[in-house]
Design an enzyme around this catalytic site. Structure first.
Site, mmCIF file in Angstrom:
data_model
loop_
_atom_site.group_PDB
_atom_site.id
_atom_site.type_symbol
_atom_site.label_atom_id
_atom_site.label_comp_id
_atom_site.label_asym_id
_atom_site.label_seq_id
_atom_site.Cartn_x
_atom_site.Cartn_y
_atom_site.Cartn_z
ATOM 1 N N ILE A 78 2.990 18.997 8.984
ATOM 2 C CA ILE A 78 3.588 18.458 7.393
ATOM 3 C C ILE A 78 4.472 19.859 7.257
ATOM 4 O O ILE A 78 5.155 20.396 5.656
ATOM 5 C CB ILE A 78 2.799 18.733 6.251
ATOM 6 C CG1 ILE A 78 1.726 19.524 6.382
ATOM 7 C CG2 ILE A 78 1.658 17.303 6.283
ATOM 8 C CD1 ILE A 78 0.557 19.691 5.172
ATOM 9 N N ASP A 79 4.863 19.803 8.430
ATOM 10 C CA ASP A 79 5.900 21.222 8.352
ATOM 11 C C ASP A 79 7.458 20.990 7.325
ATOM 12 O O ASP A 79 7.804 21.700 6.664
ATOM 13 C CB ASP A 79 6.857 21.612 9.969
ATOM 14 C CG ASP A 79 6.924 20.649 10.631
ATOM 15 O OD1 ASP A 79 6.144 19.429 10.300
ATOM 16 O OD2 ASP A 79 7.827 20.657 11.112
ATOM 17 N N ASP B 169 3.998 0.755 11.843
ATOM 18 C CA ASP B 169 3.001 -0.081 11.744
ATOM 19 C C ASP B 169 2.341 -1.575 12.147
ATOM 20 O O ASP B 169 1.902 -2.462 11.377
ATOM 21 C CB ASP B 169 2.603 0.122 10.371
ATOM 22 C CG ASP B 169 2.795 1.343 9.768
ATOM 23 O OD1 ASP B 169 2.408 1.969 9.752
ATOM 24 O OD2 ASP B 169 2.690 1.590 8.138
ATOM 25 N N ARG C 128 0.434 14.285 13.541
ATOM 26 C CA ARG C 128 0.618 14.068 12.117
ATOM 27 C C ARG C 128 1.159 15.061 10.578
ATOM 28 O O ARG C 128 0.381 15.818 9.997
ATOM 29 C CB ARG C 128 -0.077 13.261 11.033
ATOM 30 C CG ARG C 128 -0.789 11.743 11.534
ATOM 31 C CD ARG C 128 -0.951 10.982 10.989
ATOM 32 N NE ARG C 128 -0.305 10.184 9.954
ATOM 33 C CZ ARG C 128 -0.218 8.851 9.097
ATOM 34 N NH1 ARG C 128 -1.310 7.949 9.519
ATOM 35 N NH2 ARG C 128 0.478 8.278 8.287
ATOM 36 N N CYS D 170 -5.477 12.921 12.199
ATOM 37 C CA CYS D 170 -6.149 11.869 11.642
ATOM 38 C C CYS D 170 -6.506 10.847 12.871
ATOM 39 O O CYS D 170 -5.989 11.239 14.182
ATOM 40 C CB CYS D 170 -5.807 11.203 10.418
ATOM 41 S SG CYS D 170 -3.485 10.609 11.276
ATOM 42 N N ARG E 148 -8.813 -0.629 3.736
ATOM 43 C CA ARG E 148 -7.846 0.517 3.704
ATOM 44 C C ARG E 148 -6.388 -0.017 3.803
ATOM 45 O O ARG E 148 -5.728 0.647 2.603
ATOM 46 C CB ARG E 148 -7.802 1.709 4.599
ATOM 47 C CG ARG E 148 -8.829 2.856 4.956
ATOM 48 C CD ARG E 148 -8.692 4.085 5.748
ATOM 49 N NE ARG E 148 -7.313 3.933 5.453
ATOM 50 C CZ ARG E 148 -6.505 4.462 6.019
ATOM 51 N NH1 ARG E 148 -6.301 4.783 7.426
ATOM 52 N NH2 ARG E 148 -4.824 4.792 6.160
ATOM 53 N N LYS F 6 0.819 -1.147 0.082
ATOM 54 C CA LYS F 6 -0.084 -0.264 0.231
ATOM 55 C C LYS F 6 0.970 1.251 0.175
ATOM 56 O O LYS F 6 0.854 1.834 -0.752
ATOM 57 C CB LYS F 6 -0.615 -0.175 1.102
ATOM 58 C CG LYS F 6 -1.702 1.233 1.444
ATOM 59 C CD LYS F 6 -2.631 1.246 2.827
ATOM 60 C CE LYS F 6 -1.524 2.026 4.072
ATOM 61 N NZ LYS F 6 -1.572 2.964 3.861
ATOM 62 N N ASN F 7 1.853 1.181 1.112
ATOM 63 C CA ASN F 7 2.500 2.930 1.217
ATOM 64 C C ASN F 7 3.767 2.836 -0.113
ATOM 65 O O ASN F 7 4.389 4.160 0.107
ATOM 66 C CB ASN F 7 3.229 2.552 2.464
ATOM 67 C CG ASN F 7 2.609 2.966 3.395
ATOM 68 O OD1 ASN F 7 1.247 2.757 3.387
ATOM 69 N ND2 ASN F 7 2.858 3.241 4.282
ATOM 70 N N ARG G 183 -4.885 11.185 4.198
ATOM 71 C CA ARG G 183 -3.971 11.857 4.620
ATOM 72 C C ARG G 183 -3.062 11.889 3.212
ATOM 73 O O ARG G 183 -2.018 12.550 3.533
ATOM 74 C CB ARG G 183 -3.998 11.912 5.820
ATOM 75 C CG ARG G 183 -2.466 12.770 6.189
ATOM 76 C CD ARG G 183 -1.832 12.054 7.915
ATOM 77 N NE ARG G 183 -1.524 14.076 8.358
ATOM 78 C CZ ARG G 183 0.094 13.582 8.149
ATOM 79 N NH1 ARG G 183 0.282 13.014 6.461
ATOM 80 N NH2 ARG G 183 0.480 14.974 7.725
#
Ligand code: UD1
Length: 430
Positions: free
Chosen positions: A125-126, A306, A123, A118, A398, A23-24, A94
């Protein structure tokens, strides 16, 4: 499709199962396909909800998507793309933020909805934003959107504060079409990063150092369409390996890559399972008595966050006390309350979970709090005495394709029940 899973515990799982594409990785390769106007063909793509959402994002951006087989996606972005990824899609997943780098590199502008928080943490995103600014983009965040503009991206030296997977990927993709050389230090080293770099290289990008802490990218003028096979999913593989250990079963996970799962294999050996790793895959035979062990999640090659919940389900039945420390996401212990409904004895103190092993878990109705927590509840249900009902399984869909089919083929008693339907397992149990 959602509903619930009904699991009758107690069966020992055995046999062979093939792991699907990651998936990732698939999600990032799909986004990277935007870097060329030519057609990209991805094979071994898992048919999970997140892939469908990413396909919808790409279509909204103007790419055409077709499936020549269930696990083969053809993506043709064409010459003109829209620069805006809307909130209704980004909020569903996301990881859509990953189109920011490719859009900016291809179009010189991008407008992507802020993904927001989430279930598993805030999480931020800087690092994505700061890194793109260092490549010359002007970025404004406001009204729920990130707006990025640059006449041209220019190579730079960037040091990440932390080896973020998403920031590494966004910067890597943007740098492939930037002018000159980009050096990124302290990058993530996950196998999916290496897969993305291999894919980009096949498209014509010049990248060195993927899989090490420093990457060097020499910008090129143009990338071209390619056919590429997605790497096997190490987290799906790891989940199936824990299914063997937790049911005292014996499972061969075909196509699992041992080098991607070194910490998982090492921890399975610590708890007393037998692990045989080969080029064909990984085989795990469980043991009657599960030894306790301590785990701390860390960026790759450390123990993957994970896989944390799946191991907690396993250690819940260990012969002693284990401690799990979650260093990546602050909310990844949400699943503890659900697991405790099944008779486990787990308490959390900040980023630590103290797991006092109990002789058995008992079936109960529980709710999947997120993707990996949901999968871990299924594993707990496989080992528990009696029937477990897992609700909110849209989280599990998902990231796991055909999860219940794969488990059933290994001997599990698991059913997917859609809303309004009745379960045979529950009828027998009552
Ligand atoms: C990816 C994976 C996810 C996995 C995670 C860590 C995908 C789609 N998801 O998520 O399954 O659990 O890697 O292996 O590939 N952070 C910041 N600022 C940033 C970026 C990240 O503070 O700009 C923080 C996050 O809040 C988090 C940590 O860094 O606490 C790790 O995040 P990151 O490595 O970026 O994970 P994702 O790419 O979101």
């Amino acid at each position: 499709m959602s509903g619930k899973f009904v699991v009758q515990g107690g069966n020992r799982l055995s046999g062979a199962v093939r792991v699907g594409g990651a998936k990732n990785s698939a999600l990032k390769l799909m986004a990277a396909a935007l870097l060329t106007e030519e057609q990209t063909v991805l094979t071994n793509v898992p048919l999970i909800t997140d892939v469908k959402i990413m396909a919808a994002v790409l279509e909204r951006l103007g790419a055409s998507i077709s499936y020549s087989d269930p696990d083969v996606i053809e993506i043709k972005p064409g010459y003109s793309l829209y620069a805006e990824a809307p909130y209704e899609l980004v909020s569903q997943m996301r990881a859509s933020i990953i189109v920011l780098g490719p859009l900016l590199a291809r179009l010189g502008r991008a407008r992507v909805a802020m993904p927001g928080g989430c279930n598993i943490g805030s999480r931020k995103i800087d690092m994505h934003i700061r890194g793109l600014e260092m490549l010359g983009a002007r970025i404004e965040v406001g009204h729920g959107f990130i707006e990025a503009i640059s006449e041209k991206l220019v190579g730079s030296k960037i040091a990440l504060d932390y080896p973020s997977v998403g920031a590494t990927e966004n910067l890597l993709m943007a740098a492939t079409l930037a002018e000159g050389v980009t050096i990124i230090e302290n990058v993530a080293r996950e196998p999916e990063i290496v897969d993305l770099a291999n894919f980009l290289r096949k498209m014509g990008a010049k990248i060195e150092g993927a899989g090490t802490p420093t990457m060097r990218i020499e910008g090129v003028d143009k990338l071209h369409g390619v056919e590429y096979r997605v790497v096997p999913d190490r987290i799906e593989a790891g989940t199936l390996l824990v299914a063997a250990a937790i049911t005292n079963g014996d499972i061969m996970v075909k196509d699992a890559i041992p080098e991607h799962l070194e910490m998982v294999i090492s921890k399975l050996r610590d708890i007393g399972a037998e692990v045989i790793a080969s080029d064909a895959g990984i085989r795990v035979a469980g043991c009657k008595c599960i030894n306790p062990t301590d785990i701390a999640t860390l960026p790759h090659p450390g123990f993957p966050t994970d896989m944390q919940t799946q191991f907690m389900a396993l250690l819940a039945m260990a012969n002693g006390t284990s401690i799990i420390t979650e260093n990546i996401f602050e909310n990844r212990f949400m699943f503890v309350n659900e697991l405790n409904r099944m008779g486990s004895d787990v308490r959390t103190e900040g980023r630590h979970a103290i797991i006092n092993g109990v002789p058995k878990l008992t079936g109960a109705p529980v709710k999947a709090p997120d993707l990996r927590g949901g999968a871990a509840l299924v594993l707990a249900g496989l080992a528990a005495e009696g029937v477990t009902e897992i609700f909110d399984i849209y989280h599990i869909d998902r990231g796991y394709h055909n999860f219940e089919h794969k488990l059933r083929a290994l001997g599990a008693n698991i059913q997917r029940i859609s809303k309004g339907e009745r379960s045979n397992i529950l009828k027998v149990a009552k």
